[in-house]
Write a protein that holds these residues in place. Structure first.
Motif, PDB file in Angstrom:
ATOM      1  N   LEU A 209       0.518  -1.249  -0.068  1.00  0.00           N
ATOM      2  CA  LEU A 209       0.071  -0.166   0.248  1.00  0.00           C
ATOM      3  C   LEU A 209       0.490   1.331  -0.169  1.00  0.00           C
ATOM      4  O   LEU A 209       0.234   2.046  -0.743  1.00  0.00           O
ATOM      5  CB  LEU A 209      -0.902  -0.172   0.786  1.00  0.00           C
ATOM      6  CG  LEU A 209      -1.821  -0.995   1.438  1.00  0.00           C
ATOM      7  CD1 LEU A 209      -2.924  -1.412   2.664  1.00  0.00           C
ATOM      8  CD2 LEU A 209      -3.020  -0.831   0.073  1.00  0.00           C
ATOM      9  N   VAL A 210       1.739   1.259   0.517  1.00  0.00           N
ATOM     10  CA  VAL A 210       3.112   2.277   0.485  1.00  0.00           C
ATOM     11  C   VAL A 210       3.090   2.370  -0.762  1.00  0.00           C
ATOM     12  O   VAL A 210       3.989   3.820  -1.143  1.00  0.00           O
ATOM     13  CB  VAL A 210       4.204   2.268   1.631  1.00  0.00           C
ATOM     14  CG1 VAL A 210       4.813   3.066   1.676  1.00  0.00           C
ATOM     15  CG2 VAL A 210       4.037   2.603   3.134  1.00  0.00           C
ATOM     16  N   ILE A 211       3.342   1.362  -1.072  1.00  0.00           N
ATOM     17  CA  ILE A 211       4.599   1.808  -2.821  1.00  0.00           C
ATOM     18  C   ILE A 211       3.179   2.240  -3.815  1.00  0.00           C
ATOM     19  O   ILE A 211       3.709   3.325  -4.579  1.00  0.00           O
ATOM     20  CB  ILE A 211       4.896   0.401  -2.986  1.00  0.00           C
ATOM     21  CG1 ILE A 211       5.763  -0.572  -2.266  1.00  0.00           C
ATOM     22  CG2 ILE A 211       4.868   0.564  -4.986  1.00  0.00           C
ATOM     23  CD1 ILE A 211       6.905  -1.697  -2.034  1.00  0.00           C
ATOM     24  N   VAL A 276      17.242  -8.156  -5.895  1.00  0.00           N
ATOM     25  CA  VAL A 276      16.616  -7.799  -4.692  1.00  0.00           C
ATOM     26  C   VAL A 276      16.331  -6.721  -3.671  1.00  0.00           C
ATOM     27  O   VAL A 276      17.820  -6.214  -3.115  1.00  0.00           O
ATOM     28  CB  VAL A 276      16.465  -9.342  -3.457  1.00  0.00           C
ATOM     29  CG1 VAL A 276      16.066  -9.376  -1.953  1.00  0.00           C
ATOM     30  CG2 VAL A 276      17.253 -10.391  -4.227  1.00  0.00           C
ATOM     31  N   ILE A 277      15.660  -6.184  -3.059  1.00  0.00           N
ATOM     32  CA  ILE A 277      15.591  -5.347  -2.479  1.00  0.00           C
ATOM     33  C   ILE A 277      14.807  -5.757  -1.169  1.00  0.00           C
ATOM     34  O   ILE A 277      13.542  -6.094  -0.789  1.00  0.00           O
ATOM     35  CB  ILE A 277      14.063  -3.747  -2.807  1.00  0.00           C
ATOM     36  CG1 ILE A 277      14.910  -3.460  -4.336  1.00  0.00           C
ATOM     37  CG2 ILE A 277      14.334  -2.812  -2.113  1.00  0.00           C
ATOM     38  CD1 ILE A 277      14.042  -2.426  -4.588  1.00  0.00           C
ATOM     39  N   ALA A 283      12.666   0.425   7.815  1.00  0.00           N
ATOM     40  CA  ALA A 283      12.461   1.825   6.617  1.00  0.00           C
ATOM     41  C   ALA A 283      11.057   1.343   6.681  1.00  0.00           C
ATOM     42  O   ALA A 283      10.464   3.231   5.861  1.00  0.00           O
ATOM     43  CB  ALA A 283      13.727   0.209   6.197  1.00  0.00           C
ATOM     44  N   LEU A 284      10.083   0.810   6.298  1.00  0.00           N
ATOM     45  CA  LEU A 284       8.832   1.054   6.251  1.00  0.00           C
ATOM     46  C   LEU A 284       8.569   1.611   6.723  1.00  0.00           C
ATOM     47  O   LEU A 284       7.389   2.538   6.401  1.00  0.00           O
ATOM     48  CB  LEU A 284       8.109  -0.402   6.227  1.00  0.00           C
ATOM     49  CG  LEU A 284       6.568  -0.486   5.689  1.00  0.00           C
ATOM     50  CD1 LEU A 284       5.873  -0.054   4.402  1.00  0.00           C
ATOM     51  CD2 LEU A 284       5.835  -2.011   6.099  1.00  0.00           C
ATOM     52  N   ARG A 290      12.337   7.414   2.494  1.00  0.00           N
ATOM     53  CA  ARG A 290      13.653   6.443   1.570  1.00  0.00           C
ATOM     54  C   ARG A 290      13.408   5.762   0.979  1.00  0.00           C
ATOM     55  O   ARG A 290      14.422   5.154   0.384  1.00  0.00           O
ATOM     56  CB  ARG A 290      14.207   7.032   3.386  1.00  0.00           C
ATOM     57  CG  ARG A 290      15.255   8.224   3.999  1.00  0.00           C
ATOM     58  CD  ARG A 290      16.282   7.979   4.842  1.00  0.00           C
ATOM     59  NE  ARG A 290      17.182   7.064   4.231  1.00  0.00           N
ATOM     60  CZ  ARG A 290      18.938   7.138   4.864  1.00  0.00           C
ATOM     61  NH1 ARG A 290      17.882   7.750   6.490  1.00  0.00           N
ATOM     62  NH2 ARG A 290      19.270   6.597   4.478  1.00  0.00           N
ATOM     63  N   LEU A 291      12.667   4.984   1.885  1.00  0.00           N
ATOM     64  CA  LEU A 291      12.704   3.367   1.252  1.00  0.00           C
ATOM     65  C   LEU A 291      11.836   3.199  -0.295  1.00  0.00           C
ATOM     66  O   LEU A 291      12.497   2.938  -1.201  1.00  0.00           O
ATOM     67  CB  LEU A 291      11.493   2.704   1.689  1.00  0.00           C
ATOM     68  CG  LEU A 291      11.069   0.886   1.276  1.00  0.00           C
ATOM     69  CD1 LEU A 291      12.171   0.507   0.995  1.00  0.00           C
ATOM     70  CD2 LEU A 291       9.885   0.463   2.509  1.00  0.00           C
ATOM     71  N   ILE A 292      10.864   4.018  -0.233  1.00  0.00           N
ATOM     72  CA  ILE A 292      10.280   4.585  -1.846  1.00  0.00           C
ATOM     73  C   ILE A 292      10.853   4.788  -2.651  1.00  0.00           C
ATOM     74  O   ILE A 292      11.315   4.714  -3.772  1.00  0.00           O
ATOM     75  CB  ILE A 292       8.711   5.563  -1.660  1.00  0.00           C
ATOM     76  CG1 ILE A 292       8.233   5.128  -0.489  1.00  0.00           C
ATOM     77  CG2 ILE A 292       8.367   5.951  -3.240  1.00  0.00           C
ATOM     78  CD1 ILE A 292       7.535   3.564  -2.271  1.00  0.00           C
TER      79      ILE A 292
END
Length: 305
Positions: A209-211, A276-277, A283-284, A290-292
């Motif tokens: 959902l964040v992505i 791979v991430i 991070a989430l 920063r993750l995005i």
């Protein structure tokens, strides 16, 4: 028991204290130090009332005809992923069918205008998975409501296998359609559009959902990736066209054997040409921007000719 003293009631059981005669015991014996009194009018022995199933078993003697556990209590009995603030076994939520709601200390009583569908979970009466999801709409933010929906339409991890799905998206939609003005209806309508079959954890749902909220394409859940030697791996999320795997790293990944497994898993992906991430809880939940940005950079690099 020491000295051959017989337990006043069966160990692991709960009874109405007023029903002592049926168990061939007395009120005096129910005042023994080892006997628990988790709720007014209940005596139990050997139950862990901090655990959801045993807390409900302790309350079960007080359930009236047609009553069932509901809201977050029902969700916990089903195994649904809830925020930590809602993960405590007590207070218990109890739904009553058109009668006076439960008022016992340690419970939150709810009242329905009529009867409602009930299922059995661990031998305990629980409102249906669909009703449980809708009840939570008034208490959860819409992203967490989506995570519960994902869980219900996917099924729960159980040992080495997976329990069947508890419901379907059409059944959730039909339940909301019958109560369009219920508390949290707006959040429920939003969540219905986001629920997917496949996520294995709350973290995976919230990451997806964040992505999407950041404007990135929605990643694929559990895409099959052939990594050689006849092995097929399924990353938590993926962009198959760019060969990007996104893996959630929960708290259990710190265990030594799991950590070694994750290293091997990453190497297998990379040997097959995948990037791979790895996403940690920090991070989430603490640095999503920063993750995005990291995901954007990897997508851009993999898109370059």
């Amino acid at each position: 028991m020491p000295g051959g003293t017989k337990d006043p009631i069966p160990r692991g059981a709960a009874i109405r204290t007023s029903d002592h005669a049926q168990f061939e015991t007395t009120r005096a014996r129910l005042r023994a130090r080892r006997v628990q009194h988790p709720f007014t009018g209940v005596s139990s022995l050997g139950l862990d009332v901090e655990a959801i199933v045993e807390a409900c078993q302790a309350y079960e003697p007080l359930l009236r005809a047609g009553e069932a556990f509901s809201h977050q209590t029902a969700a916990l009995l089903l195994g649904a992923p809830l925020p930590s603030r809602m993960s405590a076994a007590q207070p218990l939520h109890v739904m009553s069918p058109g009668v006076t709601r439960a008022r016992t200390t340690g419970t939150v009583g709810h009242r329905s205008s009529g009867s409602f569908p009930v299922v059995l979970r661990f031998g305990l009466p629980v409102v249906s998975p669909e009703a449980t999801w809708l009840h939570l709409a008034g208490a959860l933010r819409r992203e967490d409501l989506t995570a519960v929906g994902d869980f219900l339409v996917t099924g729960s991890p159980f040992g080495r296998s997976r329990e069947p799905a508890f419901t379907t998206l059409p059944q959730l939609a039909a339940t909301l359609h019958r109560s369009p003005r219920c508390r949290g209806a707006r959040a429920a309508r939003w969540a219905l559009e986001q629920i997917r079959v496949g996520p294995a954890s709350r973290m995976e749902t919230l990451l997806r959902l964040v992505i999407v909220a950041a404007g990135l394409p929605e990643p694929v859940i559990g895409h099959p990736v052939a990594v050689g030697r006849g092995l097929m791996l399924h990353p938590d999320l993926a962009y198959p066209d760019l060969r990007i795997a996104i893996e959630c790293e929960g708290g259990d990944h710190r265990e030594a054997r799991r950590w070694e497994h994750d290293i091997e898993r990453r190497e297998l992906f990379e040997d097959a040409g995948w990037r791979v991430i790895r996403v940690t809880r920090h991070a989430l939940f603490d640095e999503p921007e920063r993750l995005i940005e990291r995901i954007r950079r990897v997508r851009l690099a993999r898109s370059a000719p």
